[in-house]
Design an enzyme around this catalytic site. Sequence first.
Site, PDB file in Angstrom:
ATOM      1  N   LYS A   1       0.860  -1.186   0.000  1.00  0.00           N
ATOM      2  CA  LYS A   1       0.000   0.000   0.000  1.00  0.00           C
ATOM      3  C   LYS A   1       0.890   1.227   0.000  1.00  0.00           C
ATOM      4  O   LYS A   1       2.025   1.172   0.479  1.00  0.00           O
ATOM      5  CB  LYS A   1      -0.863   0.014   1.270  1.00  0.00           C
ATOM      6  CG  LYS A   1      -2.147   0.788   1.130  1.00  0.00           C
ATOM      7  CD  LYS A   1      -3.245  -0.067   0.517  1.00  0.00           C
ATOM      8  CE  LYS A   1      -4.483   0.709   0.223  1.00  0.00           C
ATOM      9  NZ  LYS A   1      -5.587  -0.175  -0.176  1.00  0.00           N
TER      10      LYS A   1
ATOM     11  N   ASP B   1      -6.931   4.278  -4.464  1.00  0.00           N
ATOM     12  CA  ASP B   1      -7.612   4.110  -3.179  1.00  0.00           C
ATOM     13  C   ASP B   1      -8.248   5.487  -2.947  1.00  0.00           C
ATOM     14  O   ASP B   1      -8.452   6.248  -3.917  1.00  0.00           O
ATOM     15  CB  ASP B   1      -6.608   3.720  -2.064  1.00  0.00           C
ATOM     16  CG  ASP B   1      -7.291   3.208  -0.800  1.00  0.00           C
ATOM     17  OD1 ASP B   1      -7.711   2.049  -0.783  1.00  0.00           O
ATOM     18  OD2 ASP B   1      -7.440   3.969   0.174  1.00  0.00           O
TER      19      ASP B   1
HETATM   20  N1  GLU Z   1      -7.438   0.108  -2.874  1.00  0.00           N
HETATM   21  C1  GLU Z   1      -8.156  -1.073  -3.241  1.00  0.00           C
HETATM   22  C2  GLU Z   1      -8.156  -2.092  -2.121  1.00  0.00           C
HETATM   23  O1  GLU Z   1      -8.100  -1.752  -0.985  1.00  0.00           O
HETATM   24  C3  GLU Z   1      -7.676  -1.649  -4.554  1.00  0.00           C
HETATM   25  C4  GLU Z   1      -6.252  -2.069  -4.607  1.00  0.00           C
HETATM   26  C5  GLU Z   1      -5.797  -2.547  -5.982  1.00  0.00           C
HETATM   27  O2  GLU Z   1      -6.601  -2.623  -6.905  1.00  0.00           O
HETATM   28  O3  GLU Z   1      -4.606  -2.831  -6.095  1.00  0.00           O
HETATM   29  O4  GLU Z   1      -8.256  -3.261  -2.292  1.00  0.00           O
END
Ligand code: GLU
Length: 458
Positions: A114, A154
């Site tokens: 992340k 996100d």
């Molecule tokens: N931010 C989204 C999640 O929490 C998507 C992450 C992604 O597609 O890599 O899963």
Amino acid sequence: MSNYPSEPEFEQAYKELASTLENSSLFKKRPEFKTALAISSVPERVIQFRVTWEDDKGAVQFNRGYRVQFNSALGPYKGGLRFHPTVNLSILKFLGFEQIFKNALTGLNIGGGKGGADFDPKGKSDNEIRKFCVAFMTQLARHIGADTDVPAGDIGVSPREIGWLFGTYKTQKNLWEGCLTGKGGTWGGSLIRPEATGYGLVYYVDLMIKHASNGKESFKGKRVAISGSGNVAQYAALKAIELGATILSLSDSKGAIIAKSDQGIQPADVQAIAKLKVERKALTDLLTTSEYKDKFTYEEGARPWTKVGKVDIALPSATQNEVSGDEAKALVEAGAKYVAEGSNMGCSQDAIDVFEGNRKEKKGDAIWYAPGKAANCGGVAVSGLEMAQNSQRLSWTSEEVDSKLKGIMTACFKNGLDTAKEYVEPSAEGELPSLVAGSNIAGFIKVAEAMKAQGDWW
Ligand code: GLU
């Protein structure tokens, strides 16, 4: 944990996972997994960098940028970027930690990570956001890549920002590759990716309803409270409406809108809200017109949970810790039978304790809670499918992606259910299995086994 500075959100996410493993038979059957848990709580790598950029007045601005490359046992690090003023290492470690096990539950070959920055897109011009994205990716590009680490969106990072980030990566590296997901449909993005988290959430809850009611019930006629008004909330609302539900609420950081009529929030209202969000406006802007004043009441500074009256399903889809213990009790009182997180760690630990306590006490008639790791994994799952399409240099049809998404949500639900039955002793006959314990254990075992095979622990 004593080796860390205080990281409240990360500690909360860690304890939530660890407590479900400890309260199951997992460590009795596999004591060596305690070592794996301790090791998996330390990120493989944390990158922190300075982002300087120029605002519209020509003045220098700076922010803190991060990427937490948490676990690569199952594949390249994968997880979104969050641009929000609250972003710090505790928030990104909690999100990265959740992402490891969520990604495992998709069944795809993706690790967990992340990133983001404490940049606030609110009140910024398009030009300033573009300049920030260029400056951010100028720093991040050296650390990511299609087979290394594949970020996505996100909170605060929509397909528009992904476009600017992607363009910067491509220019800097002289390389067109799937280094980000959530790209535009004509230039490498997957169809259904924008819809995937919200749709997947509704598919998951549909499975919960069918399981708990022995196939007698569905979304049809259900009253659904949703928080948030971003991409997850919008597409969850649209899919639930398509399946015959009534949407009672949506919200943003300033307050909640509650539908006055029994018809609830309509698809055209969701479209109007989506347009508003692109312009970075608040829901209050919608209520300046008499059309919307007649349709909604506005609850300033409140979340919808205590404001919607009778409710069957609650879908927290805004941000972390958006359901308190008291709000969880209010949802139980209001008749809610299903709570599933579209957001990551949407429920506080107090709220989870209320839901899980009720599940154990009330057997068949209980409230049933599903954690974000399982219920919102559809978004990152379709990101995984986008990576597969990029590697093949092919695009799949919407129908193909949607049917794969449904298959992934079904497998994730079954996996959580079966794993709970295997590792968690029910306190009474007829009790619904704990989806939080089952999903945590299933995701953890998969990651821990892969880590062991690769020599991360022994
Ligand atoms: N931010 C989204 C999640 O929490 C998507 C992450 C992604 O597609 O890599 O899963």
